[in-house]
Design a protein around this motif. Structure first.
Motif, PDB file in Angstrom:
ATOM      1  N   PRO A 156      14.221  29.729  28.468  1.00 30.84           N
ATOM      2  CA  PRO A 156      15.345  28.786  28.303  1.00 30.84           C
ATOM      3  C   PRO A 156      14.983  27.554  27.490  1.00 30.84           C
ATOM      4  CG  PRO A 156      14.480  28.733  30.549  1.00 30.84           C
ATOM      5  CD  PRO A 156      13.840  29.899  29.869  1.00 30.84           C
ATOM      6  N   HIS A 157      13.726  27.080  27.627  1.00 32.00           N
ATOM      7  CA  HIS A 157      13.323  25.890  26.885  1.00 32.00           C
ATOM      8  C   HIS A 157      13.338  26.126  25.383  1.00 32.00           C
ATOM      9  CE1 HIS A 157       9.775  28.411  27.449  1.00 32.00           C
ATOM     10  NE2 HIS A 157       9.264  27.851  26.366  1.00 32.00           N
ATOM     11  N   ALA A 158      13.055  27.357  24.949  1.00 36.96           N
ATOM     12  CA  ALA A 158      12.951  27.655  23.522  1.00 36.96           C
ATOM     13  C   ALA A 158      14.309  27.776  22.851  1.00 36.96           C
ATOM     14  CB  ALA A 158      12.150  28.934  23.316  1.00 36.96           C
ATOM     15  N   VAL A 159      15.360  28.060  23.629  1.00 37.57           N
ATOM     16  CA  VAL A 159      16.686  28.239  23.040  1.00 37.57           C
ATOM     17  C   VAL A 159      17.635  27.101  23.403  1.00 37.57           C
ATOM     18  CG1 VAL A 159      16.483  30.745  22.970  1.00 37.57           C
ATOM     19  CG2 VAL A 159      17.426  29.655  25.004  1.00 37.57           C
ATOM     20  N   ARG A 160      17.122  26.100  24.108  1.00 38.68           N
ATOM     21  CA  ARG A 160      18.005  25.024  24.558  1.00 38.68           C
ATOM     22  C   ARG A 160      18.662  24.308  23.384  1.00 38.68           C
ATOM     23  NH1 ARG A 160      18.062  23.559  29.593  1.00 38.68           N
ATOM     24  NH2 ARG A 160      15.986  24.455  29.925  1.00 38.68           N
ATOM     25  N   GLY A 161      17.886  24.035  22.326  1.00 38.01           N
ATOM     26  CA  GLY A 161      18.448  23.339  21.174  1.00 38.01           C
ATOM     27  C   GLY A 161      19.525  24.160  20.472  1.00 38.01           C
ATOM     28  N   LEU A 162      19.295  25.456  20.332  1.00 40.91           N
ATOM     29  CA  LEU A 162      20.276  26.318  19.681  1.00 40.91           C
ATOM     30  C   LEU A 162      21.545  26.427  20.515  1.00 40.91           C
ATOM     31  CD1 LEU A 162      21.075  28.273  17.432  1.00 40.91           C
ATOM     32  CD2 LEU A 162      19.894  30.090  18.690  1.00 40.91           C
ATOM     33  N   VAL A 163      21.400  26.604  21.823  1.00 35.43           N
ATOM     34  CA  VAL A 163      22.567  26.700  22.702  1.00 35.43           C
ATOM     35  C   VAL A 163      23.349  25.395  22.691  1.00 35.43           C
ATOM     36  CG1 VAL A 163      23.310  26.971  25.102  1.00 35.43           C
ATOM     37  CG2 VAL A 163      21.554  28.483  24.158  1.00 35.43           C
ATOM     38  N   ALA A 164      22.628  24.258  22.661  1.00 31.78           N
ATOM     39  CA  ALA A 164      23.304  22.962  22.607  1.00 31.78           C
ATOM     40  C   ALA A 164      24.075  22.793  21.307  1.00 31.78           C
ATOM     41  CB  ALA A 164      22.282  21.837  22.763  1.00 31.78           C
ATOM     42  N   ALA A 165      23.521  23.325  20.206  1.00 29.92           N
ATOM     43  CA  ALA A 165      24.217  23.237  18.918  1.00 29.92           C
ATOM     44  C   ALA A 165      25.482  24.092  18.914  1.00 29.92           C
ATOM     45  CB  ALA A 165      23.282  23.662  17.788  1.00 29.92           C
ATOM     46  N   LEU A 166      25.447  25.199  19.642  1.00 32.08           N
ATOM     47  CA  LEU A 166      26.599  26.104  19.694  1.00 32.08           C
ATOM     48  C   LEU A 166      27.638  25.650  20.708  1.00 32.08           C
ATOM     49  CD1 LEU A 166      24.693  29.508  19.551  1.00 32.08           C
ATOM     50  CD2 LEU A 166      26.240  28.639  17.800  1.00 32.08           C
ATOM     51  N   THR A 167      27.166  25.279  21.902  1.00 29.43           N
ATOM     52  CA  THR A 167      28.062  24.906  23.002  1.00 29.43           C
ATOM     53  C   THR A 167      27.505  23.680  23.715  1.00 29.43           C
ATOM     54  OG1 THR A 167      26.897  26.445  24.448  1.00 29.43           O
ATOM     55  CG2 THR A 167      28.886  27.248  23.391  1.00 29.43           C
ATOM     56  N   PRO A 168      27.809  22.475  23.234  1.00 27.10           N
ATOM     57  CA  PRO A 168      27.258  21.268  23.860  1.00 27.10           C
ATOM     58  C   PRO A 168      27.620  21.113  25.327  1.00 27.10           C
ATOM     59  CG  PRO A 168      28.255  20.781  21.727  1.00 27.10           C
ATOM     60  CD  PRO A 168      28.630  22.183  22.064  1.00 27.10           C
ATOM     61  N   GLY A 169      28.710  21.730  25.770  1.00 35.18           N
ATOM     62  CA  GLY A 169      29.145  21.531  27.151  1.00 35.18           C
ATOM     63  C   GLY A 169      28.767  22.639  28.094  1.00 35.18           C
ATOM     64  N   ALA A 170      27.763  23.446  27.760  1.00 37.52           N
ATOM     65  CA  ALA A 170      27.418  24.572  28.634  1.00 37.52           C
ATOM     66  C   ALA A 170      25.945  24.594  29.004  1.00 37.52           C
ATOM     67  CB  ALA A 170      27.808  25.874  27.959  1.00 37.52           C
TER      68      ALA A 170
END
Length: 339
Positions: A156-170
């Motif tokens: 999860p730590h490695a994809v946190r930035g990408l997920v935040a860029a895609l869905t800031p509210g999730a």
């Protein structure tokens, strides 16, 4: 399941070629991980964007598949309408992602798991001469979860930035209870599917599922998905397309893979260029951070997943129905339909 075109083992050459390419690519990624793991960590976003770009061509001839399934060529007007419908569905999916990013991401992950899982089981069935694997739904679930859920749950730590860029509210998608439960369910599905495959002597299928699980468990998730998408899923899907295209049958039955590949790449060139241009444009419109290009690539890929999945479902049904009457009539007596 549709038997391979006439020509037996020669007609199945694309599947064997695709299998060797995909396994070799994953083994190379794992070898680098063992020797120099920091290389993947330092260049994960770049490798991820490159992997998405390299995998785009496998869906670039989707507008031709319906005509192949009807065993006759479509006129240019029909192809243009299919392209417009395809683009419209992708645009609608992209708009939904902009309007409700968190639900759209969840829907994208679920649809991706279904698409990848079914793609692997159908490719394996074709490689086995049309014999479906035991427990196809379980095997599809295991494959799909390994390549979509495991990279998020395990790292999860490695994809946190990408997920935040895609869905800031999730942020809840990467919360510890969610990732722990997802990892446990994925592991259970993979172990059960492997046991079932081994019990039915589908050793090749079980070994490949295990190989993918090792890849996504040990390697940086962005790198692992790039390798899977570009060199595994896309390559195997292209092999299915080569078999589905009626124009390729004479060359494949003669054991020639070059002409079908060149025909595919000529047809895929322009749609691929359009998709890549759209990805770059979306990245330029996004915020200037290091995940911009990767996030744009995922957004465009997510938009294309729905129409691509519908086309692949049509191809699946076409393979399941068996050869067209013209194919059966053209097949010499005594020629095996199994690879």
């Amino acid at each position: 399941m549709r038997p391979l075109p006439q020509g037996g083992r020669a007609a199945g050459r694309p599947l064997r070629w695709a299998g060797r390419v995909s396994v070799a690519a994953v083994l190379c990624v794992l070898a680098v991980q063992c020797v120099r793991p920091a290389l993947w960590d330092d260049h994960a976003s770049t490798v991820f964007a490159a992997g998405l770009a390299a995998g785009v061509p496998h869906g670039a001839v989707d507008h031709l598949v319906p005509a192949w399934c009807r065993a006759h060529a479509a006129d240019r007007g029909r192809q243009a309408l299919l392209l417009l419908a395809y683009a419209g569905a992708a645009a609608a999916a992209f708009a939904c992602a902009l309007w409700a990013p968190a639900p759209a991401l969840c829907a994208f992950l679920a649809l991706s798991a279904l698409h990848f899982g079914r793609g692997e089981t159908h490719a394996n069935a074709l490689r086995a001469g049309g014999t479906r694997p035991p427990g196809p739904a379980l095997c599809a679930l295991a494959y799909g979860a390994v390549v979509t859920v495991l990279p998020l749950a395990r790292h999860p730590h490695a994809v946190r930035g990408l997920v935040a860029a895609l869905t800031p509210g999730a942020p809840w998608l990467l919360a510890a209870p969610v990732t722990a439960a997802a990892t446990a369910l994925t592991a259970a599905a993979a172990v059960t599917a492997c046991a079932l495959l081994l019990r039915h002597r589908r050793h090749h299928d079980a070994a490949e599922l295990l190989l993918l699980a090792v890849l996504f468990w040990t390697v940086h998730p962005l790198v692992a998905f790039a390798a899977y998408f570009a060199a595994w899923h896309s390559v195997r899907h292209i092999a299915r397309l080569l078999l589905a295209d009626p124009a390729n049958r004479p060359a494949l039955c003669a054991g020639h893979l070059g002409p079908p590949l060149r025909r595919f790449h000529r047809r895929a060139a322009l749609p691929t260029a359009v998709v890549l241009a759209a990805s770059v444009a979306a990245a330029r419109l996004g915020e200037p951070h290091r995940h911009a290009l990767a996030a744009a690539g995922v957004a465009v890929l997510a938009a294309l997943t729905l129409p691509h999945h519908l086309v692949v479902a049509l191809l699946d049904r076409h393979e399941a129905r068996g050869p067209a009457p013209g194919d059966r009539a053209a097949r010499p007596a005594g020629t095996s339909t199994r690879a």
